[in-house]
Design a protein around this motif. Structure first.
Motif, PDB file in Angstrom:
ATOM      1  N   SER A  61       0.820  -1.215   0.000  1.00  0.00           N
ATOM      2  CA  SER A  61       0.000   0.000   0.000  1.00  0.00           C
ATOM      3  C   SER A  61       0.851   1.261   0.000  1.00  0.00           C
ATOM      4  N   GLU A  62       2.120   1.137   0.393  1.00  0.00           N
ATOM      5  CA  GLU A  62       2.988   2.304   0.438  1.00  0.00           C
ATOM      6  C   GLU A  62       3.913   2.375  -0.773  1.00  0.00           C
ATOM      7  N   ALA A  63       3.667   1.571  -1.786  1.00  0.00           N
ATOM      8  CA  ALA A  63       4.541   1.539  -2.957  1.00  0.00           C
ATOM      9  C   ALA A  63       4.525   2.859  -3.716  1.00  0.00           C
ATOM     10  N   ILE A  64       3.393   3.541  -3.708  1.00  0.00           N
ATOM     11  CA  ILE A  64       3.298   4.795  -4.453  1.00  0.00           C
ATOM     12  C   ILE A  64       4.200   5.855  -3.836  1.00  0.00           C
ATOM     13  N   SER A  65       4.171   5.978  -2.509  1.00  0.00           N
ATOM     14  CA  SER A  65       5.001   7.000  -1.877  1.00  0.00           C
ATOM     15  C   SER A  65       6.477   6.663  -1.985  1.00  0.00           C
ATOM     16  N   GLN A  66       6.813   5.366  -2.010  1.00  0.00           N
ATOM     17  CA  GLN A  66       8.216   4.975  -2.143  1.00  0.00           C
ATOM     18  C   GLN A  66       8.716   5.132  -3.563  1.00  0.00           C
ATOM     19  N   ALA A  67       7.822   4.994  -4.533  1.00  0.00           N
ATOM     20  CA  ALA A  67       8.225   5.075  -5.929  1.00  0.00           C
ATOM     21  C   ALA A  67       7.956   6.450  -6.523  1.00  0.00           C
ATOM     22  N   ALA A  68       7.723   7.441  -5.683  1.00  0.00           N
ATOM     23  CA  ALA A  68       7.466   8.789  -6.182  1.00  0.00           C
ATOM     24  C   ALA A  68       8.692   9.303  -6.920  1.00  0.00           C
ATOM     25  N   PRO A  69       8.492   9.915  -8.058  1.00  0.00           N
ATOM     26  CA  PRO A  69       9.660  10.346  -8.833  1.00  0.00           C
ATOM     27  C   PRO A  69      10.359  11.542  -8.204  1.00  0.00           C
ATOM     28  N   LEU A  70      11.642  11.533  -8.352  1.00  0.00           N
ATOM     29  CA  LEU A  70      12.433  12.693  -7.971  1.00  0.00           C
ATOM     30  C   LEU A  70      12.403  13.649  -9.152  1.00  0.00           C
ATOM     31  N   MET A  71      12.280  14.900  -8.852  1.00  0.00           N
ATOM     32  CA  MET A  71      12.265  15.897  -9.907  1.00  0.00           C
ATOM     33  C   MET A  71      13.507  16.751  -9.747  1.00  0.00           C
ATOM     34  N   ARG A  72      14.249  16.853 -10.834  1.00  0.00           N
ATOM     35  CA  ARG A  72      15.445  17.677 -10.807  1.00  0.00           C
ATOM     36  C   ARG A  72      15.354  18.693 -11.934  1.00  0.00           C
ATOM     37  N   ILE A  73      15.833  19.876 -11.656  1.00  0.00           N
ATOM     38  CA  ILE A  73      15.921  20.913 -12.679  1.00  0.00           C
ATOM     39  C   ILE A  73      17.394  21.071 -13.003  1.00  0.00           C
ATOM     40  N   VAL A  74      17.730  20.770 -14.252  1.00  0.00           N
ATOM     41  CA  VAL A  74      19.126  20.766 -14.676  1.00  0.00           C
ATOM     42  C   VAL A  74      19.307  21.723 -15.844  1.00  0.00           C
ATOM     43  N   PRO A  75      20.494  22.286 -15.983  1.00  0.00           N
ATOM     44  CA  PRO A  75      20.741  23.153 -17.149  1.00  0.00           C
ATOM     45  C   PRO A  75      20.850  22.321 -18.429  1.00  0.00           C
ATOM     46  N   ALA A  76      20.314  22.857 -19.497  1.00  0.00           N
ATOM     47  CA  ALA A  76      20.400  22.206 -20.811  1.00  0.00           C
ATOM     48  C   ALA A  76      21.710  22.617 -21.473  1.00  0.00           C
ATOM     49  N   ASP A  77      22.216  21.741 -22.273  1.00  0.00           N
ATOM     50  CA  ASP A  77      23.450  22.053 -23.009  1.00  0.00           C
ATOM     51  C   ASP A  77      23.075  22.738 -24.321  1.00  0.00           C
ATOM     52  N   ALA A  78      22.869  24.025 -24.253  1.00  0.00           N
ATOM     53  CA  ALA A  78      22.490  24.784 -25.443  1.00  0.00           C
ATOM     54  C   ALA A  78      23.547  25.850 -25.706  1.00  0.00           C
ATOM     55  N   ALA A  79      23.982  25.878 -26.932  1.00  0.00           N
ATOM     56  CA  ALA A  79      24.968  26.890 -27.315  1.00  0.00           C
ATOM     57  C   ALA A  79      24.287  28.250 -27.408  1.00  0.00           C
ATOM     58  N   PRO A  80      25.019  29.323 -27.124  1.00  0.00           N
ATOM     59  CA  PRO A  80      24.425  30.647 -27.247  1.00  0.00           C
ATOM     60  C   PRO A  80      23.992  30.941 -28.681  1.00  0.00           C
ATOM     61  N   ARG A  81      22.959  31.729 -28.795  1.00  0.00           N
ATOM     62  CA  ARG A  81      22.439  32.138 -30.100  1.00  0.00           C
ATOM     63  C   ARG A  81      23.143  33.430 -30.497  1.00  0.00           C
ATOM     64  N   LEU A  82      23.860  33.411 -31.618  1.00  0.00           N
ATOM     65  CA  LEU A  82      24.606  34.583 -32.073  1.00  0.00           C
ATOM     66  C   LEU A  82      23.769  35.375 -33.072  1.00  0.00           C
ATOM     67  N   VAL A  83      23.613  36.666 -32.800  1.00  0.00           N
ATOM     68  CA  VAL A  83      22.837  37.562 -33.663  1.00  0.00           C
ATOM     69  C   VAL A  83      23.758  38.701 -34.095  1.00  0.00           C
ATOM     70  N   TYR A  84      23.721  38.989 -35.380  1.00  0.00           N
ATOM     71  CA  TYR A  84      24.576  40.044 -35.911  1.00  0.00           C
ATOM     72  C   TYR A  84      23.961  41.408 -35.607  1.00  0.00           C
ATOM     73  N   GLU A  85      24.555  42.112 -34.642  1.00  0.00           N
ATOM     74  CA  GLU A  85      24.147  43.462 -34.243  1.00  0.00           C
ATOM     75  C   GLU A  85      25.414  44.275 -33.978  1.00  0.00           C
ATOM     76  N   PRO A  86      26.052  44.798 -34.997  1.00  0.00           N
ATOM     77  CA  PRO A  86      27.344  45.464 -34.799  1.00  0.00           C
ATOM     78  C   PRO A  86      27.261  46.717 -33.935  1.00  0.00           C
ATOM     79  N   GLY A  87      26.110  47.360 -33.821  1.00  0.00           N
ATOM     80  CA  GLY A  87      26.003  48.568 -33.010  1.00  0.00           C
ATOM     81  C   GLY A  87      25.719  48.301 -31.541  1.00  0.00           C
ATOM     82  N   HIS A  88      25.509  47.066 -31.170  1.00  0.00           N
ATOM     83  CA  HIS A  88      25.202  46.717 -29.779  1.00  0.00           C
ATOM     84  C   HIS A  88      26.456  46.872 -28.921  1.00  0.00           C
ATOM     85  N   PRO A  89      26.310  47.425 -27.694  1.00  0.00           N
ATOM     86  CA  PRO A  89      27.499  47.621 -26.852  1.00  0.00           C
ATOM     87  C   PRO A  89      28.196  46.325 -26.439  1.00  0.00           C
TER      88      PRO A  89
END
Length: 158
Positions: free
Chosen positions: A77-105
């Motif tokens: 009867s306690e299997a649900i509470s024991q098998a509850a999923p762990l939730m983790r928030i992790v960073p994604a491996d995403a490369a930065p998005r490069l935008v051509y804006e030569p006037g930007h500081p």
């Protein structure tokens, strides 16, 4: 019949889907964040749900199979509470998005500005699917509540 397991399953699902919506909203809010001078920029996040192993022996000696997990769930009867999923928030491996804006500081020597590597279409799809999954969990919880109330009505009339 114990309806608390059904409520617990729906509650766990709603909690995970709420976190997915929150993370997608955070990623969308930071989609146009510029990489700073030190090279540090916003890193998109992802929600990972990982099932916990309850450490108990499995039925029929089949460790980790779906059938064994169902058998364990039906036996305890306690299997649900024991098998509850762990939730983790992790960073994604995403490369930065490069935008051509030569006037930007903060543009580099070639005129490109590095924005956070957030794909807005992917985040919107993630948000919509998490919303639909949350609604499905709410529907399952409401159905369980209705069944429990009808069982009480039938039991009260007998």
């Amino acid at each position: 019949m114990d309806y608390s397991q059904s409520f617990a399953i729906s509650a766990i699902g709603m909690n995970i889907e709420r976190a997915r919506v929150d993370v997608a909203a955070l990623n969308l809010a930071n989609a146009n964040t510029v990489q700073g001078v030190g090279g540090v920029s916003y890193q998109p996040l992802r929600v990972l749900a990982v099932a916990q192993a309850n450490g108990a022996g499995t039925a029929n000696g089949a460790s980790g199979t779906f059938g064994a997990m169902v058998s364990e769930g039906l036996e305890g009867s306690e299997a649900i509470s024991q098998a509850a999923p762990l939730m983790r928030i992790v960073p994604a491996d995403a490369a930065p998005r490069l935008v051509y804006e030569p006037g930007h500081p903060l543009a580099n020597e070639r005129g490109y500005v590095a924005y956070a590597g957030v794909d807005t279409a992917t985040e919107m799809v993630s948000m919509m699917s998490a919303t639909r999954a949350y609604e499905a969990n709410v529907s399952a919880m409401n159905t369980t509540r209705t069944l429990a109330m009808r069982a009480l009505d039938i039991g009260g009339n007998a």
